[in-house]
Motif scaffolding. Structure first.
Motif, short mmCIF file in Angstrom:
data_model
loop_
_atom_site.label_atom_id
_atom_site.label_comp_id
_atom_site.label_asym_id
_atom_site.label_seq_id
_atom_site.Cartn_x
_atom_site.Cartn_y
_atom_site.Cartn_z
N ASP A 1 0.81 -1.22 0.00
CA ASP A 1 0.00 0.00 0.00
C ASP A 1 0.84 1.27 0.00
OD1 ASP A 1 -2.36 -1.35 -0.16
OD2 ASP A 1 -2.86 -1.20 1.98
N ASP A 2 2.13 1.15 0.24
CA ASP A 2 3.03 2.30 0.17
C ASP A 2 3.66 2.45 -1.20
OD1 ASP A 2 2.63 3.03 2.84
OD2 ASP A 2 4.13 1.59 3.53
N GLY A 3 3.24 1.61 -2.14
CA GLY A 3 3.78 1.66 -3.49
C GLY A 3 5.14 0.99 -3.62
N GLU A 4 5.55 0.27 -2.58
CA GLU A 4 6.84 -0.41 -2.61
C GLU A 4 6.65 -1.88 -2.98
OE1 GLU A 4 9.64 1.16 -2.10
OE2 GLU A 4 8.73 3.08 -1.52
N ILE A 5 7.73 -2.50 -3.46
CA ILE A 5 7.69 -3.92 -3.75
C ILE A 5 7.60 -4.68 -2.43
CG2 ILE A 5 8.97 -5.88 -4.69
CD1 ILE A 5 10.09 -4.01 -6.80
N GLY A 6 6.53 -5.44 -2.26
CA GLY A 6 6.31 -6.16 -1.01
C GLY A 6 6.93 -7.54 -0.98
N GLY A 7 7.34 -8.04 -2.15
CA GLY A 7 7.91 -9.37 -2.23
C GLY A 7 7.59 -9.99 -3.57
N ILE A 8 7.43 -11.30 -3.57
CA ILE A 8 7.20 -12.07 -4.80
C ILE A 8 5.89 -12.83 -4.67
CG2 ILE A 8 8.05 -13.98 -6.21
CD1 ILE A 8 10.87 -13.19 -5.37
N VAL A 9 5.16 -12.95 -5.77
CA VAL A 9 3.95 -13.75 -5.79
C VAL A 9 3.95 -14.62 -7.04
CG1 VAL A 9 2.60 -11.93 -6.94
CG2 VAL A 9 1.42 -13.73 -5.65
N HIS A 10 3.44 -15.83 -6.89
CA HIS A 10 3.33 -16.74 -8.03
C HIS A 10 2.08 -17.57 -7.85
CE1 HIS A 10 4.95 -18.92 -11.51
NE2 HIS A 10 4.44 -20.01 -10.95
N GLN A 11 1.29 -17.73 -8.95
CA GLN A 11 0.02 -18.45 -8.87
C GLN A 11 -0.10 -19.40 -10.05
OE1 GLN A 11 -3.36 -16.15 -7.23
NE2 GLN A 11 -2.23 -14.30 -7.78
N GLU A 12 -0.32 -20.67 -9.73
CA GLU A 12 -0.53 -21.69 -10.75
C GLU A 12 -1.51 -22.73 -10.24
OE1 GLU A 12 2.44 -23.70 -13.11
OE2 GLU A 12 3.99 -22.32 -12.40
N ARG A 13 -2.47 -23.08 -11.09
CA ARG A 13 -3.33 -24.23 -10.85
C ARG A 13 -3.89 -24.25 -9.43
NH1 ARG A 13 1.44 -26.09 -12.38
NH2 ARG A 13 1.61 -27.82 -10.90
N ASN A 14 -4.42 -23.08 -9.00
CA ASN A 14 -5.08 -22.91 -7.70
C ASN A 14 -4.12 -22.90 -6.52
OD1 ASN A 14 -7.67 -22.51 -8.63
ND2 ASN A 14 -8.26 -24.66 -8.49
N TRP A 15 -2.84 -22.76 -6.77
CA TRP A 15 -1.86 -22.57 -5.70
C TRP A 15 -1.33 -21.14 -5.78
CZ3 TRP A 15 1.63 -26.35 -2.96
CH2 TRP A 15 0.98 -27.58 -2.75
N THR A 16 -1.25 -20.50 -4.65
CA THR A 16 -0.68 -19.15 -4.58
C THR A 16 0.49 -19.15 -3.61
OG1 THR A 16 -2.80 -18.09 -5.06
CG2 THR A 16 -1.12 -16.73 -4.02
N TYR A 17 1.62 -18.67 -4.06
CA TYR A 17 2.83 -18.58 -3.24
C TYR A 17 3.18 -17.11 -3.09
CZ TYR A 17 7.96 -18.87 -2.46
OH TYR A 17 9.24 -18.72 -2.00
N VAL A 18 3.25 -16.64 -1.86
CA VAL A 18 3.56 -15.24 -1.61
C VAL A 18 4.78 -15.14 -0.70
CG1 VAL A 18 2.72 -13.01 -0.79
CG2 VAL A 18 1.12 -14.65 -1.81
N LEU A 19 5.77 -14.43 -1.14
CA LEU A 19 6.97 -14.18 -0.35
C LEU A 19 6.92 -12.73 0.12
CD1 LEU A 19 9.79 -15.28 0.54
CD2 LEU A 19 10.67 -14.34 -1.58
N VAL A 20 7.05 -12.53 1.43
CA VAL A 20 6.97 -11.19 2.01
C VAL A 20 8.37 -10.72 2.37
CG1 VAL A 20 5.97 -9.77 3.83
CG2 VAL A 20 4.71 -11.74 2.95
N GLU A 21 8.81 -9.68 1.71
CA GLU A 21 10.14 -9.16 1.99
C GLU A 21 10.10 -8.32 3.27
OE1 GLU A 21 13.80 -6.73 -0.21
OE2 GLU A 21 11.87 -7.00 -1.21
N GLY A 22 11.15 -8.46 4.07
CA GLY A 22 11.24 -7.67 5.29
C GLY A 22 10.36 -8.16 6.40
#
Length: 615
Positions: free
Chosen positions: A499-520
């Motif tokens: 919400d601050d316009g910064e890169i929050g990490g990495i996201v990847h979504q395939e075949r109903n799986w969502t992987y979210v990496l949170v930086e910091g």
């Protein structure tokens, strides 16, 4: 059933996390039972119980208005054990949303939060992570502006029976996680009688750490297929859910925050080198030490090659035990409330041994790798690489080694925290055991609340695990078949924006799986980075943000939001400054620019061939 075939998975991860589980002895276990407060209805659960469970009295130190909330104990319907109950505390998103009639608000989501342990109270998560009340280290309370109940009706549940304010007789503690799953469904069947709209509304089942095992334990490829909703031997809550002809609720997605899934070796030992790459300060940017750990990783068989899509199954990883006695912790688990004390003993033992070796004439002011095992597994540590990494940091790497005389100079939950001593951790014990709180929340009087216990499984827990890391979770994903394909077909490398316009990490979504990496963020993402955890919950758990989604249009594969090659490596480097001070941060220490530059130059070449991607 249609509702079962559409369940989605969200794997939510912290940027930096390492921890070890330690043994929980079969201590004598007490009996407890729910307390009957005035106005308790008679007969079976129904909407009439809403008035009984509603929290109407003020809470100590809570000086701001709370949304309407409800709390109390609800039985799990286990035959012969009427005192086996789970305790819940739920908050409405808006007036009347939780108490809606049956078949009302059918499209409005609701969520459940579970902490792990095993044996950690979910009220700990409520008061230190993602609930509306935060208890500070000075025992005061403050409003949480990032509480998840502002996104949906949310309920925090103490489970299994006997944890937190949940109750049980001494013979009622769960035998194993299968019984835990049955208890949880029994609790839900009664909960939806009190709040009937919850039966059909979409439920988002969320949790962190060992809740990954409670909710669903990922199995090897071909044995667990989320897309087809086939759950085999070990996923517990979801296994129970899919085994019911008429489930009490409509689970549409489950999200595991840095969850314990997969084998202990994968999550505790295998990621060690990636942790060092993330924070090379742990080895003082010493390339020789890094090469030593890389050699040990290879000798232990932990240098798995991830490909996208994955080419074949990973071998079963073994574990060679260290020779020093206290490292037996590598084959056991640890409750969140005792983790630091147990790891302290591990490091203290190793430190004493090093001092003894120094006094014996080795003259090591720093570990001389030429005197260590060369081409063989170091028998002192065996394949306990994670413990060896902590040992090295505490003994030889500034600032952890400066004046630290015990384990508390190293925070496994937040590696950049080099404070020694550490500040007191937020502890909600006094808040929950205050008679005013207990009465307002309809809590049992037969026991005192604690943030965690070493859970006394009456049988054998059905899985072993340790707190995970980023690399460990990717290994599990790449070794799992879902949607008919093993693992992700493309390396996660799509940035998401906070919400601050910064890169929050990495996201990847395939075949109903969502992987979210949170930086910091650390292991407890909503505690260490609440604003990004809030965005994560809003966009990727409760929402339908498609950033990172792999699409195929007329044979052309693409990723919504694009792919960033700089994020496609094995790790994202952590922050440079390590916090230094006593109880609070007085300064940050950053290694000399030339040291960092030399490391950066080295690591680019050293890790250039460790990852391959197809497509």
């Amino acid at each position: 059933m249609q509702q079962q075939s559409t369940v989605r998975v969200a794997i939510i991860l912290a940027f930096t996390v390492v921890a070890v589980h330690s043994a929980y002895p079969p201590w004598e276990v007490p009996s407890s039972w729910p307390h009957d407060y005035p106005g308790k209805p008679s007969g079976d659960f129904s909407p009439a119980w809403q008035q009984y469970f509603e929290v109407k009295d003020s809470l100590p130190n809570v000086t701001w208005p709370l949304p309407r909330n409800f709390a109390g104990n609800i039985p799990v319907n286990r035959a012969g054990h009427p005192n086996c109950t789970l305790y819940f505390w739920g908050f409405e998103k808006e007036q009347g949303s939780l108490t809606a009639d049956a078949n009302d608000r059918t499209n409005e989501p609701w969520g459940i939060w579970l902490n792990g342990g095993p044996g950690s109270s979910s009220l700990l998560g409520l008061t230190s992570e993602n609930g509306p009340i935060l208890i500070n280290s000075d025992f005061g309370a403050q409003k949480n502006n990032f509480s998840w109940d502002t996104l949906a009706d949310y309920i925090w549940v103490d489970q299994p029976v006997g944890v937190g304010f949940s109750t049980t007789d001494s013979a009622g503690y769960v035998y194993d996680e299968d019984e835990m799953g049955r208890d949880f469904m029994g609790f839900l069947s009664n909960l939806v009688k009190v709040f009937p709209s919850l039966k059909t509304r979409p439920l988002y089942l969320t949790g962190e750490s060992y809740a990954g095992t409670y909710i669903v334990s990922i199995l090897p490829a071909s044995r667990y297929t989320v897309h087809q909703a086939k759950i085999s031997e070990k996923p517990y809550i979801m296994k129970t859910y899919f085994g019911l002809a008429d489930p009490p609720v409509n689970i549409v997605k489950f999200a595991i925050g840095d969850g314990t899934i997969g084998s202990q070796v994968v999550y505790n030992e295998l990621p060690t080198l990636s942790i060092i790459e993330t924070y090379p300060q742990l080895v003082a940017y010493d390339t020789a030490v890094f090469e030593y750990f890389r050699e040990q990783e290879h000798l232990c068989g932990y240098d798995l090659n991830l490909t996208y899509p994955q080419e074949g199954r990973f071998p079963t990883l073994g574990f060679i035990k260290p020779s020093f006695e206290s490292s037996k912790r590598s084959s056991s688990r640890l409750n969140v409330s005792t983790r630091r004390l147990q790891l302290r003993a591990v490091v203290e033992h190793a430190k004493r041994a090093i001092i003894e070796r120094r006094e014996g004439g080795t003259g090591m002011g720093k570990r001389d790798l030429s005197m260590r095992a060369n081409g063989t597994i170091d028998p002192w540590y065996g394949c306990g690489l994670y413990g060896e990494m902590i040992d090295y940091a505490v003994n030889f790497s500034f600032p952890w080694s400066a004046g630290h005389d015990d384990y508390f100079g190293f925070d496994v939950y937040q590696i950049p925290d080099g404070l020694d001593p550490h500040p007191s951790m937020a502890d909600a014990t006094s808040f929950f055991n205050d008679p005013r709180t207990r009465a307002a929340l309809h809590a049992p009087t037969s026991k005192n609340w604690s943030e965690g216990i070493s859970y006394p499984f009456l049988g054998d827990p059905l899985s072993e695990g340790a707190d995970p890391s980023v690399e460990g979770t990717e290994v599990v994903i790449q070794n799992t078949t879902f949607g008919g394909i093993q693992g992700f077909t493309r390396k996660p490398s799509t940035p998401w924006i906070d919400d601050d316009g910064e890169i929050g990490g990495i996201v990847h979504q395939e075949r109903n799986w969502t992987y979210v990496l949170v930086e910091g963020a650390g292991h407890l993402v909503p505690a260490t980075n609440p604003s990004r955890a809030f965005v994560l919950a809003r966009e990727f758990i409760l929402g339908d943000n498609q950033t990172g989604l792999v699409t195929n249009s007329s044979g052309t594969v693409s990723v919504i939001g694009g792919e960033c090659t700089s994020f496609a490596g094995d790790v994202i480097p952590g922050q440079l400054g390590i916090y230094v001070g006593s109880y609070s941060t007085q300064s940050t220490y950053t290694y000399p620019t030339a040291t960092i530059a030399a490391w950066n130059s080295y690591i680019v070449t050293a890790t250039a061939t460790t990852m391959s991607t197809n497509g």
